[in-house]
Design an enzyme around this catalytic site. Structure first.
Site, short mmCIF file in Angstrom:
data_model
loop_
_atom_site.label_atom_id
_atom_site.label_comp_id
_atom_site.label_asym_id
_atom_site.label_seq_id
_atom_site.Cartn_x
_atom_site.Cartn_y
_atom_site.Cartn_z
N LEU A 44 0.86 -1.19 0.00
CA LEU A 44 0.00 0.00 0.00
C LEU A 44 0.89 1.23 0.00
O LEU A 44 2.08 1.15 0.31
CB LEU A 44 -0.91 0.00 1.24
N SER A 45 0.31 2.38 -0.32
CA SER A 45 1.14 3.58 -0.36
C SER A 45 1.79 3.86 0.99
O SER A 45 2.91 4.36 1.05
CB SER A 45 0.33 4.78 -0.82
N GLU A 46 1.09 3.51 2.10
CA GLU A 46 1.68 3.69 3.42
C GLU A 46 1.25 2.57 4.37
O GLU A 46 0.10 2.11 4.32
CB GLU A 46 1.24 5.03 4.07
N THR A 47 2.17 2.17 5.22
CA THR A 47 1.86 1.37 6.40
C THR A 47 2.29 2.18 7.61
O THR A 47 3.43 2.66 7.68
CB THR A 47 2.60 0.02 6.38
#
Length: 262
Positions: A44-47
């Protein structure tokens, strides 16, 4: 080891909109390599990861490629998990981050309000090759903060952007935001960050710490309704304060929760 994981669509009131972030609560920090491997696996774009610290939390964000200094949508997702899934009762969440203390509180209509430091972008000469990499013939103006902010006047071009991501990755900035007025909002944006491993981010809360001050000055108004995204979109509300801060508000929606086994 088994870790709890939540996936939240930030800046959307229902699943399949906004920007998805993984949120993993931790009892204590794992080593950086493991945090990065999990983020890479999540893809995902961020964790986001947080650890309880006194009356607040330490919060960190990882793209599939790198740890970043600030991420708005994963901060909102983390706060949503704490408020809605983990029973946090405090009125204001305080996160200690690489960008200083960030605060998130409950707003109206189920929105969460994030108190972030504002960044005033500075005008720059258009870097050679930037417009070509975006597929644009011209721009109204170009500014710089953490990102290049490319302002255009024709909102219809926002939907049709097909950037050359390899070319964009050569520019020494976190990302490139292309923004225009209209379409039922004060401004709309698309954000591209191939240099940090995210070709396109559907909704980038941290980019609005620069976008909101730019548009507040340009439109001479402090309250702004915003939308970001291409095929997938999310909505934000920004309030530019007079104290060097900006309030970025949005909804969150749970998509999944489960366990990570490492």
């Amino acid at each position: 080891m088994q870790l709890e994981i939540f996936q939240v669509d930030a800046f959307s009131s229902k699943p399949f909109g906004g920007n998805a972030a993984a949120v993993i609560p931790l009892e204590q920090w794992l080593d950086d390599a493991t945090l990065q491997r999990i983020a890479e696996e999540n893809n995902l774009s961020e964790t986001a990861y947080f650890v309880k610290q006194g009356a607040g939390y330490q919060l960190r964000w990882f793209t599939p490629a790198v740890e970043v200094d600030l991420c708005g949508h994963a901060t909102l997702a983390s706060a949503w998990v704490l408020f809605e899934q983990l029973g946090e009762q405090t009125e204001v969440l305080r996160f200690s981050t690489r960008s200083g203390e960030l605060r998130v509180s409950r707003g109206t209509d189920g929105m969460l309000e994030m108190d972030f430091p504002a960044k005033q972008p500075q005008p720059v000469t258009t870097p050679p090759g930037l417009l070509e990499a975006l597929g644009l013939d011209s721009a109204r103006e170009v500014y710089r903060s953490d990102d290049y902010l490319v302002a255009i006047d024709d909102v219809s071009l926002i939907e049709t952007l097909r950037p050359d991501f390899a070319a964009l990755a050569a520019f020494d900035v976190r990302g490139i935001a292309v923004t225009a007025p209209g379409r039922g909002f004060d401004f709309v944006t698309r954000w591209f960050g191939p240099r940090v491993g995210v070709n396109e981010d559907p909704v980038t809360g941290s980019a609005h710490t620069s976008l909101a001050p730019y548009w507040a000055q340009r439109l001479d108004q402090s309250s702004l309704r915003c939308e970001q995204g291409g095929a997938r979109k999310g909505q934000l509300h920004c309030e530019v304060l007079g104290n060097g801060r900006v309030i970025i508000s949005g909804h969150g929606a749970l998509y999944l929760k489960g366990s990570v086994f490492i």
